[in-house]
Write an enzyme that holds these catalytic residues in place. Structure first.
Site, mmCIF file in Angstrom:
data_model
loop_
_atom_site.group_PDB
_atom_site.id
_atom_site.type_symbol
_atom_site.label_atom_id
_atom_site.label_comp_id
_atom_site.label_asym_id
_atom_site.label_seq_id
_atom_site.Cartn_x
_atom_site.Cartn_y
_atom_site.Cartn_z
ATOM 1 N N ASN A 69 10.312 3.672 2.496
ATOM 2 C CA ASN A 69 10.165 3.131 3.837
ATOM 3 C C ASN A 69 11.420 2.349 4.225
ATOM 4 O OD1 ASN A 69 7.000 3.101 4.770
ATOM 5 N ND2 ASN A 69 7.184 3.100 2.541
ATOM 6 N N ARG A 129 0.836 -1.200 0.000
ATOM 7 C CA ARG A 129 0.000 0.000 0.000
ATOM 8 C C ARG A 129 0.878 1.259 0.000
ATOM 9 N NH1 ARG A 129 -0.655 4.770 2.608
ATOM 10 N NH2 ARG A 129 -0.208 3.725 4.592
ATOM 11 N N ASP A 130 1.653 1.476 1.027
ATOM 12 C CA ASP A 130 2.434 2.712 1.132
ATOM 13 C C ASP A 130 3.497 2.792 0.044
ATOM 14 O OD1 ASP A 130 3.021 5.167 2.268
ATOM 15 O OD2 ASP A 130 4.355 4.367 3.791
ATOM 16 N N HIS A 133 6.512 3.766 12.446
ATOM 17 C CA HIS A 133 6.549 3.692 10.981
ATOM 18 C C HIS A 133 7.594 4.690 10.488
ATOM 19 C CE1 HIS A 133 4.378 3.695 6.913
ATOM 20 N NE2 HIS A 133 5.068 4.822 6.846
ATOM 21 N N CYS A 186 7.436 9.992 -0.650
ATOM 22 C CA CYS A 186 6.406 10.983 -0.359
ATOM 23 C C CYS A 186 6.495 12.077 -1.409
ATOM 24 C CB CYS A 186 6.594 11.585 1.034
ATOM 25 S SG CYS A 186 5.402 12.911 1.396
ATOM 26 N N HIS A 221 10.614 6.016 7.543
ATOM 27 C CA HIS A 221 11.200 6.013 6.202
ATOM 28 C C HIS A 221 12.709 6.181 6.359
ATOM 29 C CE1 HIS A 221 7.548 6.521 3.468
ATOM 30 N NE2 HIS A 221 7.079 6.266 4.668
#
Lengths: 341, 341
Positions: free
Chosen positions: A272, A39-40, A230, A263, A232
């Site tokens: 990530n 997803r991310d 979470h 991003c 990156h």
């Protein structure tokens, strides 16, 4: 200063964590690495990864031992075209017992779609800074909160719900974010009964002392909440931040296969933290991740062909540390010439 | 478990390190990041960086506040063509007060050249594994030791000498290396009066629990020796390994501008830990590196054009965490539309 350790063995103790354990020595302590790359990561890719390939990747990840996988997002196909096959992916995967398959949903409509497709958990997202929330979600934070509260009120009983708070460690547009600002939002979701909260470093601004401080304080204030961190790896601090979080007592960490992600509001950012690199490091340190690293490496090796570009993760290229390389073909001659000197 | 920290401030304490300090919070403790990119990095590059550019880079590094710089190697120009201008580089640099300019030398001839050219310190290298020593230096370890002892006996009084032990945390060809094997070589050089020893992770095989254990034990056994830790970021563990070493009390760490470097015997390996990323992280954590990060970033940004390829370091691309990005140009309209919902 930590106590001295007279051995470099990373053999895990058989049993519970020793009281004298430090963060460097896992001693079989359990850590859950949670996959968010599907997803991310895929959400920002130009390439549309074919549905069958997405399904195969999710199945490979659960077969490798991942116990939480964010599979996709139930959003407008116009907003995120690369995840427009959310229903098909969810219906195609083979659910492994004990694995939680989550989905990002932005609103009640998305939540209903996710539940119908078989999601075990809904991931709700908003930013703790107004500028990032407006830029990313086109809403004021209060509007986001009201919308997410509606999701929780409407469907929260049917499936579990977690909340991801973006920009907890800094905003690429507003800059520093105070812990008080983060904790205000944690409290508001805690008041709604949410028990899973991810403190997200959306653009790689977190650093270890900040992580250690914020995670320690969050756990002290809300011992009943299951916090995820979470990170990156934008500025090379991803693994160090995870270790700082571990030392503060957090046990759940998001990561993305191959280091997928990024991003759009932080140009030049790498992705990530890389799932296989995090698992490799934690296992060497004696933590119990429950994950088959080679299976993870095999899955990560498929990504460049699917995405159309190289991945930030280095481990697929270098191999795990225990993979040795052959010596030079002429080593015997080198030795002979050396002996004759 | 470390004590809780209720603040995320990274303001450095004005004063000596607190006894309650943990590794995450630097509290103005001094750390020396030592630059090795001009030697360990450039030696494997195909491109010959023009002598004037090398001189400008070394001068930029010392102006940025680096206090130890490995400038070049005095070896055969056939063995390492990219460093064939060692004399010219040393004679061209402007020495900054308080900065140590070192040079790798393989033998007495190299040591004499280095001293004549103005090197402050000689760096002697051998591997703790036979296979890597043969492959890299074309000698048996005992032959290397005898040669290095000859250098120490001949010129050790004139300049300071440090010894870099390769493959201390694993050999890409032999695999695991026992701490006993490393410590035997440390003892043999300690017996020769060497006080500066670098434990080198030549190919990125070190992991944090191993580093913490070995560094703690080395400091316990040889409190009089000034240990440096030298890591590569091949498998993404570079910064975590530095923090493990810091927690074990080591204060000197090698790094390479832009993450230059690699190893011909470990295919796919990325380079040394990246100087600007290490400095950025340590400064955020409150350590005192004495280095001007922006000057370092400016120097690192010049590398790709000189080397002809991209660098592993991400920080030049992403910028330091405090560099914010402008919000979307239409943020006011986004806000207005949100308010009208």
């Amino acid at each position: 200063m930590s106590p001295l350790h007279a051995t470099i063995s990373n053999k895990a103790d058989s049993g519970a964590a020793s009281r004298a354990a430090d963060v460097w020595h896992g001693q079989s302590r359990r850590v859950r690495v949670q996959e968010v790359g599907m997803r991310d990561g895929l959400q920002i890719e130009q390439a549309f990864v074919p549905t069958a390939e997405k399904i195969a990747l999710v199945d490979a990840l659960s077969a490798a031992g991942l116990r939480k996988i964010e599979v996709t997002a139930f959003v407008s196909p116009k907003a995120i075209p690369s995840l427009r096959d959310a229903e098909e992916v969810f219906r195609g995967i083979t659910k492994a017992p004990g694995c939680t398959y989550s989905a990002l949903v932005p609103n009640v409509r998305g939540a209903e779609r996710a539940i119908a497709a078989g999601a075990d958990e809904l991931n709700l997202v908003m930013s703790v800074t107004e500028t990032h929330n407006l830029a990313n979600l086109r809403m004021l934070r209060e509007q986001s909160f009201a919308g997410l509260r509606q999701v929780i009120d409407t469907v929260g009983g049917a499936v579990s719900v977690s909340v991801s708070l973006s920009c907890c460690f800094g905003c690429p547009m507003e800059g520093d974010v105070s812990p008080g600002q983060v904790f205000d939002w944690v409290q508001r979701f805690a008041d709604l009964g949410v028990v899973g909260i991810s403190l997200c470093d959306t653009t790689g601004m977190a650093y270890p002392s900040q992580v250690h401080g914020m995670a320690s304080e969050a756990r002290r204030r809300w011992p009943e909440i299951d916090f995820t961190l979470h990170f990156h790896n934008t500025r090379g601090m991803g693994l160090a931040n995870i270790l700082a979080g571990l030392d503060a007592g957090v046990r759940h960490f998001d990561a993305a296969l191959g280091g997928l992600g990024g991003c759009p509001y932080a140009p030049g950012a790498s992705g990530n933290v890389c799932t296989e690199e995090v698992v490799h490091a934690l296992q060497l340190m004696g933590y119990d991740t429950g994950i088959d690293l080679q299976a993870l490496l095999d899955a990560a090796a498929r990504l460049p062909a699917l995405i159309g570009h190289d991945m930030p993760g280095q481990l697929v290229k270098a191999g795990p540390r225990w993979k040795t390389h052959p010596p030079p073909a002429d080593l015997a001659e080198i030795r002979q010439r050396a002996l004759e000197k």
